[in-house]
Design a protein around this motif. Structure first.
Motif, short mmCIF file in Angstrom:
data_model
loop_
_atom_site.label_atom_id
_atom_site.label_comp_id
_atom_site.label_asym_id
_atom_site.label_seq_id
_atom_site.Cartn_x
_atom_site.Cartn_y
_atom_site.Cartn_z
N UNK A 188 0.83 -1.21 0.00
CA UNK A 188 0.00 0.00 0.00
C UNK A 188 0.86 1.26 0.00
N UNK A 189 1.97 1.23 0.73
CA UNK A 189 2.85 2.40 0.76
C UNK A 189 3.50 2.66 -0.59
N UNK A 190 3.77 1.60 -1.34
CA UNK A 190 4.37 1.75 -2.67
C UNK A 190 3.33 1.93 -3.76
N UNK A 191 2.06 1.92 -3.40
CA UNK A 191 1.00 2.06 -4.39
C UNK A 191 0.80 0.82 -5.24
N UNK A 192 1.20 -0.32 -4.74
CA UNK A 192 1.08 -1.58 -5.49
C UNK A 192 -0.03 -2.48 -4.98
N UNK A 193 -0.79 -2.02 -4.02
CA UNK A 193 -1.88 -2.83 -3.50
C UNK A 193 -3.16 -2.51 -4.28
N UNK A 194 -3.98 -3.46 -4.67
CA UNK A 194 -3.89 -4.90 -4.36
C UNK A 194 -3.19 -5.72 -5.43
N UNK A 195 -2.58 -5.10 -6.41
CA UNK A 195 -1.98 -5.85 -7.52
C UNK A 195 -0.88 -6.79 -7.08
N UNK A 196 -0.10 -6.40 -6.05
CA UNK A 196 1.00 -7.25 -5.60
C UNK A 196 0.63 -8.16 -4.41
N UNK A 197 -0.58 -8.06 -3.92
CA UNK A 197 -0.92 -8.83 -2.72
C UNK A 197 -0.85 -10.34 -2.97
#
Length: 364
Positions: free
Chosen positions: A241-250
């Motif tokens: 979430x801090x890197x702006x990759x959630x939820x794609x990287x979850x």
């Protein structure tokens, strides 16, 4: 994380066909193919090791059953990435919630029970080790089943949970991991300290080296597992979430963590324990009997019976010559009365009237 939080605006991977539904795109993505190959190899390795134990090992003990249960749980860890590579749905949600925590509780519970057995605890001795592992896994089964019943049945909600909620569901598993690590460190300290003076016999030296090696591998396995869990929980609950990759990287984070932790468990404990068990079974096999040089107990038919005497000095004296020789030497010989025929001298006391007068017949 919920069903509506999916890659709605993601692009189709190059390896996916146009007829493939979006829920399965991760299976043909680059990272998905790599995870499938690595986890599939681990799954096949677990099956092979279980077959080796069942076919090769001669003993049917509690340690063997506990190792089989551990390998079965590790195989479940390798099978779980496929559930996380498929998008969250009413079908995959119960498997993710239930199976994830249960297989890890069984794996870490087996390591905890193994630590108790190595420390000599009566609670995990023999077949009790399997019972301890099953009991520890059963606790998480109850926890996960209650969560599913409350969320899906009582509240009549769709399978919705946030990353922190999913991490909180694994608290019991993390407690098992921490307890197993503490026991492994205790066994490592005992193996390094208790056997410091055990150099007198080679057997003690071998046992000391074996205990140190087993303790070191157990500690290494658990330390690497702790590292994997710290990384995936940090990324899953905060980092993505801090890197702006959630939820794609979850889902990729959990899939990679499952595969990595599965190989840590397989190489650190499963494979090494199977090798040690098979090797110990090979050493304990009784060698074949060797009858080389043995002679037969049968008497040859051509051999004639032989006669002899134990002592030639004690032969019969038919003519009485031996008695005459003794008499001529000045030694008088007389017949002993039957009631006085004693060959062993008896001790006497200063009081001649007791205590042997009755025995010798001198008292009236």
């Amino acid at each position: 994380m919920s069903m509506d939080l999916q890659r709605g605006n993601g692009s189709r991977p190059a390896g996916c066909g146009p007829a493939l539904a979006q829920a399965y795109w991760a299976l043909c993505d680059t990272w998905g193919v790599v995870v499938q190959a690595v986890s599939g190899l681990g799954l096949v390795s677990c099956v092979v090791l279980m077959l080796v134990l069942l076919l090769w090992s001669r003993r049917r003990s509690g340690a063997l059953a506990a190792l089989l249960l551990f390998l079965l749980a590790t195989a479940g860890v390798f099978a779980l990435p496929y559930c996380f590579m498929i998008s969250l749905s009413p079908q995959t949600c119960p498997v993710r919630v239930f199976a994830f925590s249960v297989v890890f509780s069984a794996a870490f519970g087996a390591l905890l029970a193994r630590g108790l057995a190595l420390l000599g605890a009566a609670l995990a001795r023999g077949w009790k080790e399997v019972c301890v592992t099953a009991a520890l896994a059963l606790v998480q089964v109850i926890v996960a089943a209650e969560w599913l019943l409350v969320v899906l049945v009582q509240d009549k909600r769709t399978c919705q949970f946030s990353p922190p909620e999913f991490a909180m569901l694994q608290v019991y598993v993390m407690l098992l991991l921490a307890a197993a690590l503490v026991l492994a460190l205790s066994f490592l300290r005992r193996a390094c300290v208790t056997y410091t003076y055990s150099y007198s016999y080679s057997y003690s030296g071998k046992m000391r080296r074996w205990n140190k090696l087993q303790a070191g591998l157990l500690v290494l396995t658990l330390m690497l597992s702790v590292s994997v869990w710290i990384v995936w929980i940090t990324l899953f609950t905060y980092g993505n979430r801090a890197m702006g990759r959630s939820p794609g990287w979850d889902d990729p984070v959990i899939s990679v963590a499952l595969t990595a932790n599965g190989w840590v468990l397989l190489l650190g404990h499963g494979f090494t324990q199977v090798c040690f068990m098979v090797r110990s079974d090979a050493r304990t096999k009784d060698p074949p009997l060797d009858f080389t040089g043995w002679t037969s107990c049968r008497t040859p038919a051509s051999a004639e019976p032989r006669t002899g005497s134990d002592n030639s000095g004690f032969q019969a004296d038919p003519d009485g010559s031996r008695g005459q020789v003794v008499a001529s030497s000045g030694i008088s010989m007389s017949e002993m009365r039957a009631e006085k025929d004693y060959s062993i001298p008896r001790p006497t006391t200063t009081n001649i009237s007791e205590p042997y007068d009755d025995y010798y017949g001198q008292r009236a």
